[in-house]
Design a protein around this motif. Structure first.
Motif, PDB file in Angstrom:
ATOM      1  N   SER A 258       0.837  -1.203   0.000  1.00  0.00           N
ATOM      2  CA  SER A 258       0.000   0.000   0.000  1.00  0.00           C
ATOM      3  C   SER A 258       0.878   1.262   0.000  1.00  0.00           C
ATOM      4  O   SER A 258       0.634   2.203  -0.764  1.00  0.00           O
ATOM      5  N   ARG A 259       1.929   1.246   0.829  1.00  0.00           N
ATOM      6  CA  ARG A 259       2.797   2.433   0.908  1.00  0.00           C
ATOM      7  C   ARG A 259       3.596   2.644  -0.391  1.00  0.00           C
ATOM      8  O   ARG A 259       3.657   3.749  -0.923  1.00  0.00           O
ATOM      9  N   ASP A 260       4.196   1.546  -0.929  1.00  0.00           N
ATOM     10  CA  ASP A 260       5.096   1.695  -2.077  1.00  0.00           C
ATOM     11  C   ASP A 260       4.383   1.717  -3.428  1.00  0.00           C
ATOM     12  O   ASP A 260       4.883   2.299  -4.387  1.00  0.00           O
TER      13      ASP A 260
END
Ligand SMILES: O=C(O)[C@H](O)CO
Length: 407
Positions: A258-260
């Motif tokens: 989700s972050r990357d």
């Protein structure tokens, strides 16, 4: 008289093609001059490659890949042929979502079962360990299909020995999973807690041009009490402690994705298929999750081929109340009825279990077991083709009688 013959395999006894042949043999004894439209079917699970290759006149291919324990093995996949639907080329033309991504209309369509490379059959009671098993070999199969020119891939997801969220699959396609020191983490769901960063810069560029149709056998999410680790981890050898660790690792993996990558895969239905391979495919490839039997029906253009038919014969090794949840006879019924609402649908099965009355309400007109008397499983398997042909013949006799009386 026109018949559509569209059964699944009778597992351990007949492939879908052999099943269809036995049904036709029986019906031909009553209707020698009828038209028979032969459509061996599958629902995305075991036998999907063989059925689609048989249904389209395609070819079986082999690739040397790593199994879930990273030992070399030879795995099969398929390339669909030209004669799926009355001679119409299937190439790259799966209707619906896949068609949008079909940038290479002449490219072949590949069909892969993840279990061919990463399935539970590769491990035994001593070796099964979902902390270390990997889907790397599934990624190698995808690569092999890309090398063959495929830009649409039907991927059967399920029956795995793995719980790695599809990280191994993605690694084989060039994605790097790095720890906080920038080193690659080891393969296997047990090591995903070390993941600090995902680098997709080296991913095979052909992936951007390729649509993957995920035929998942389940709708479970990646994590949580109904997630991949909790529900399917134990059958792959996970103890309660391991389930907890694997679930936490997949949650961490989903957070880094989700972050990357800006994609949320933690709770998507089906992301938990094959130990989270569904999640990995959704995150790293252009994938769409669909019912397996729907994908197969569309690929072989079953609805079109049923137009003008009087009856459809379908079936599977076992039929019971579960058949309504995405199994082949139900999917076949929906498909043939969508093109031909008046068609009669008859299902034949080796075993008929509880709750088939629910199937009548859903459009299957009649269900027949093929076993003529009490017998051992070995006998039932050995006599399967003959029993199936005889049952089809007897049902055919009834249809002929009905036809005669209505005239
Ligand atoms: O492989 C598995 O984990 C199960 O078949 C569910 O997809």
């Amino acid at each position: 008289m026109k018949f559509v013959i569209a059964p699944d395999s009778f597992k351990g006894c007949m492939t879908a093609k052999q099943t269809a042949d036995a049904m036709r043999e029986g019906l031909r004894r009553v209707f020698p001059d009828a038209e028979y439209v032969m459509v061996p079917m599958a629902d995305g699970g075991e036998g999907t490659v063989q059925s689609l290759v048989d249904a389209t006149g395609g070819t079986l291919r082999q690739a040397t890949v790593l199994d879930p324990l990273q030992r070399e093995t030879v795995a099969e996949y398929g390339l669909l042929g030209n004669d799926a639907a009355s001679g119409t080329r299937v190439s790259g033309k799966v209707t619906g979502d896949a068609a949008e991504a079909d940038t290479t209309p002449a490219a072949p369509v590949a069909v892969i079962e993840m279990a061919a490379a990463s399935g539970i059959q590769f491990v035994n009671d001593e070796t099964k360990n979902p902390l270390v098993t990997t889907t790397y070999g599934t990624g190698q199969l995808i690569r092999a299909a890309l090398d063959d020119g495929a830009r649409t891939i039907i991927l059967g997801v399920g029956g795995s020995a793995t719980n790695d969220g599809g990280a191994g699959m993605a690694e084989a396609l060039g994605v790097r999973f790095l720890d906080s020191a920038g080193n690659p983490i080891p393969r296997g769901g047990g090591f995903l807690d070390r993941l600090a960063r995902i680098d997709v810069s080296g991913i095979d560029p052909r992936i951007a041009e390729t649509r993957i149709l995920i035929a998942s056998d389940v709708t479970n999410p990646l994590v949580g009490p109904t997630g991949a680790s909790a529900v399917f981890g134990p059958q792959k050898g996970a103890t309660p402690d391991m389930v907890e660790r694997l679930d936490a690792n997949l949650a961490h993996y989903a957070a880094i994705i989700s972050r990357d990558l800006g994609i949320d895969v933690a709770h998507t239905p089906g992301a938990g298929g094959a130990g989270g391979l569904g999640a990995g495919l959704l995150a790293f490839t252009k994938s769409t999750m669909r019912s397996g039997v729907e994908i197969v029906s569309q690929t072989v253009r079953l609805a079109d081929r049923a137009v003008g038919a009087d009856y459809c014969f379908t079936g599977e090794g076992g039929i019971d109340f579960q058949t309504q949840y995405g199994k082949t006879p139900m999917g076949v019924t929906r498909a043939v009825r969508s093109g031909n609402p008046g068609i009669g649908v008859i299902a034949l099965a080796g075993y008929v279990g509880e709750g088939i009355d629910q199937l009548y309400d859903l459009g299957i007109d009649a269900v027949f077991g093929i076993v003529p008397s009490a017998m051992t499983l070995a006998e039932a398997l050995a006599e399967g083709p003959a029993n199936l042909a005889r049952t089809a013949e007897n049902v055919g006799r009834l249809l002929a009688l009905r036809d005669c009386k209505s005239r």
